[in-house]
Motif scaffolding. Structure first.
Motif, PDB file in Angstrom:
ATOM      1  N   UNK A   1      84.372 -64.073 -64.526  1.00  0.00           N
ATOM      2  CA  UNK A   1      85.705 -63.475 -64.434  1.00  0.00           C
ATOM      3  C   UNK A   1      85.744 -62.258 -63.510  1.00  0.00           C
ATOM      4  N   UNK A   2      84.887 -61.285 -63.769  1.00  0.00           N
ATOM      5  CA  UNK A   2      84.975 -60.015 -63.046  1.00  0.00           C
ATOM      6  C   UNK A   2      84.677 -60.203 -61.550  1.00  0.00           C
ATOM      7  N   UNK A   3      83.526 -60.770 -61.235  1.00  0.00           N
ATOM      8  CA  UNK A   3      83.113 -60.909 -59.840  1.00  0.00           C
ATOM      9  C   UNK A   3      84.059 -61.816 -59.054  1.00  0.00           C
ATOM     10  N   UNK A   4      84.408 -63.015 -59.550  1.00  0.00           N
ATOM     11  CA  UNK A   4      85.344 -63.843 -58.791  1.00  0.00           C
ATOM     12  C   UNK A   4      86.677 -63.155 -58.531  1.00  0.00           C
ATOM     13  N   UNK A   5      87.185 -62.426 -59.539  1.00  0.00           N
ATOM     14  CA  UNK A   5      88.482 -61.774 -59.386  1.00  0.00           C
ATOM     15  C   UNK A   5      88.430 -60.681 -58.321  1.00  0.00           C
ATOM     16  N   UNK A   6      87.342 -59.930 -58.275  1.00  0.00           N
ATOM     17  CA  UNK A   6      87.216 -58.832 -57.312  1.00  0.00           C
ATOM     18  C   UNK A   6      87.130 -59.350 -55.881  1.00  0.00           C
ATOM     19  N   UNK A   7      86.428 -60.443 -55.682  1.00  0.00           N
ATOM     20  CA  UNK A   7      86.197 -60.932 -54.317  1.00  0.00           C
ATOM     21  C   UNK A   7      87.218 -61.971 -53.854  1.00  0.00           C
TER      22      UNK A   7
END
Length: 489
Positions: free
Chosen positions: A433-439
């Protein structure tokens, strides 16, 4: 200079390991604090004890009333009527007890002046009055000499009622007279100028006087996402510069190998998702979860969409497990990728905290429930558009709404089961969730869905966790005697 060297030592540092000195610190805080107010001509109508360490303040007031001719019973009633108490921690170290033979060398002369039977004083601090084998604890002492008490979050209030129910054996847990006032933070002390200027442009200059107005904060959604992203980028840039400078200095100071020192000059990338874990490192804060599945965690540092991690903190001198956690984390620097993606900053203090909470994109909080009473660092991060990834403990259960950060739900079970689950869920959330959303970026390079969460955090958390709201609740629900009309603070 007129203070004796021993007196200077008593107040020289916080979190001192020696119990004798710590008890002397409580005397300076409580007894000395009240005497300082008297010397200044201040006669408080109400005294608010912030944690049991200040409990002796009530007995200094009782001593003065006794000296004026009041009976023990009347003086104690007066003290109770004009005292409120906030308990801050379920952790045993914050509710410590002392045996009579430990108390007498420090407080014996003062207790002589009270004109109160020794047994009465000691029993006020015991769970079982009359049991001379039981230590006197500072928290029952404060609870029994206050008219009202509270925890510092909704969940902590419930935890405190269960924890101290034996003091009210005739009541159910739900009827224990300990309420809650959730902590808040002073907005403009912790919000950066960058974010304040952004809010000035879009909310108007009066937003500082309307911190608890939800209609005002609903307008955050209309702020262009590109401007929010630009502000976050500027804060991340500033943090990267700071981390590089501190890392070089820290590594040189430790006499690290030249190649590791040189890495510090290049440590961190202003384009990379930045995760922070910085606080007083107690064992229950579970810093160790970051290395529980080390190999999987290292992959996050070196993936095509990487994270970078800044860690800072101090452990209590007697908390050997917490110090071991710090050592374990620090020793992970042996991995080549760690030198460039992980920063271990020394001498954590308020000045460093301001830099970290402003620049980190994600703020981690991993306590073992239910030991986090409230927590405020995550509130400070939210003021600057940082997103919380936290265990559902302390303030976060009443803050998290599914769209303004991420939550770890800790299962029942033993510590090993909980740690395995929570460390795994932390990595799952980061990876999925966190990494995909940021990038995930649009044509203009803006992570629209990430910024939607940032706006949700600003909109929902600032009005509910500002110090102004906290102060109003104290004034209306704690400071006024029962039956008095609510204040207009």
């Amino acid at each position: 200079e007129d203070n004796h060297p021993i007196d200077r030592w008593i107040t020289a540092r916080l979190y001192i390991g020696d119990r004798h000195t710590r008890l002397a610190q409580y005397a300076v805080l409580g007894i000395g604090g009240m005497r300082a107010l008297t010397a200044l001509g201040i006669r408080p109508a109400l005294v608010h004890l912030n944690e049991g360490h200040a409990a002796l303040a009530g007995f200094e007031r009782l001593r003065a009333l006794r000296a004026a001719g009041r009976t023990v019973e009347d003086a104690l009633a007066d003290v109770r009527h004009s005292t409120v108490f906030t308990t801050h921690t379920p952790v045993a170290a914050g509710n410590e007890g002392y045996r009579e033979d430990e108390i007498e060398p420090v407080l014996g002369d003062f207790l002589d002046e009270l004109g109160m039977p020794r047994a009465t004083f000691y029993d006020l601090g015991r769970m079982n009055p009359g049991d001379r084998g039981e230590a006197m604890s500072i928290t029952p002492l404060a609870l029994r000499t206050s008219r009202a008490a509270n925890g510092v979050s909704r969940r902590h209030g419930a935890v405190a009622r269960a924890m101290w129910q034996p003091l009210w054996r005739d009541r159910s847990v739900d009827d224990v007279p300990i309420d809650h006032v959730t902590n808040g933070v002073h907005t403009t002390s912790w919000m950066t100028e960058e974010v304040q200027r952004l809010l000035d442009r879009h909310l108007g200059a009066t937003w500082r006087q309307r911190l608890d107005d939800p209609t005002l904060w609903a307008r955050v959604d209309a702020i262009p996402s590109s401007e929010v992203w630009a502000a976050r980028g500027a804060l991340r840039d500033a943090l990267v510069t700071y981390v590089r400078e501190r890392s070089v200095r820290d590594r040189l100071g430790r006499g690290e190998a030249p190649d590791y020192v040189e890495q510090a000059a290049r440590v961190f990338d202003p384009r990379v998702l930045t995760v922070g874990f910085a606080r007083r490192v107690a064992t229950y804060k579970r810093l160790s979860l970051l290395t529980r599945f080390a190999e999987r965690g290292l992959r996050l540092l070196e993936s095509p969409r990487p994270i970078q991690l800044v860690i800072a903190g101090k452990a209590h001198p007697q908390d050997h497990e917490a110090k071991h956690s710090l050592t374990t984390i620090f020793n992970a620097k042996a991995s080549p990728v760690v030198g460039g993606r992980v920063a271990f900053l020394e001498d954590y203090d308020l000045h460093m905290a301001q830099r970290l909470i402003a620049g980190c994109d994600v703020w981690l909080n991993l306590p073992r429930p239910p030991l986090e009473a409230s927590g405020t660092s995550g509130m400070k991060a939210a003021l600057n558009g940082g997103l919380n990834l936290s265990v559902l403990d302390g303030w976060w259960p009443e803050a998290y709404d599914g769209a303004n950060g991420w939550a770890i739900t800790t299962p029942d079970g033993d510590a090993t089961t909980q740690d395995d689950h929570d460390a795994g869920m932390l990595l799952d959330l980061l990876e999925n969730e966190v990494i995909p959303l940021f990038y995930e970026r649009d044509a203009d390079g803006v992570p629209q869905r990430w910024i939607a969460r940032v706006k949700a955090a600003l909109r929902t958390l600032i009005p509910r966790f500002a110090a102004e709201r906290m102060l109003r609740e104290y004034a209306d629900h704690m400071y006024l005697p029962a039956g008095t009309a609510a204040s207009q603070v």
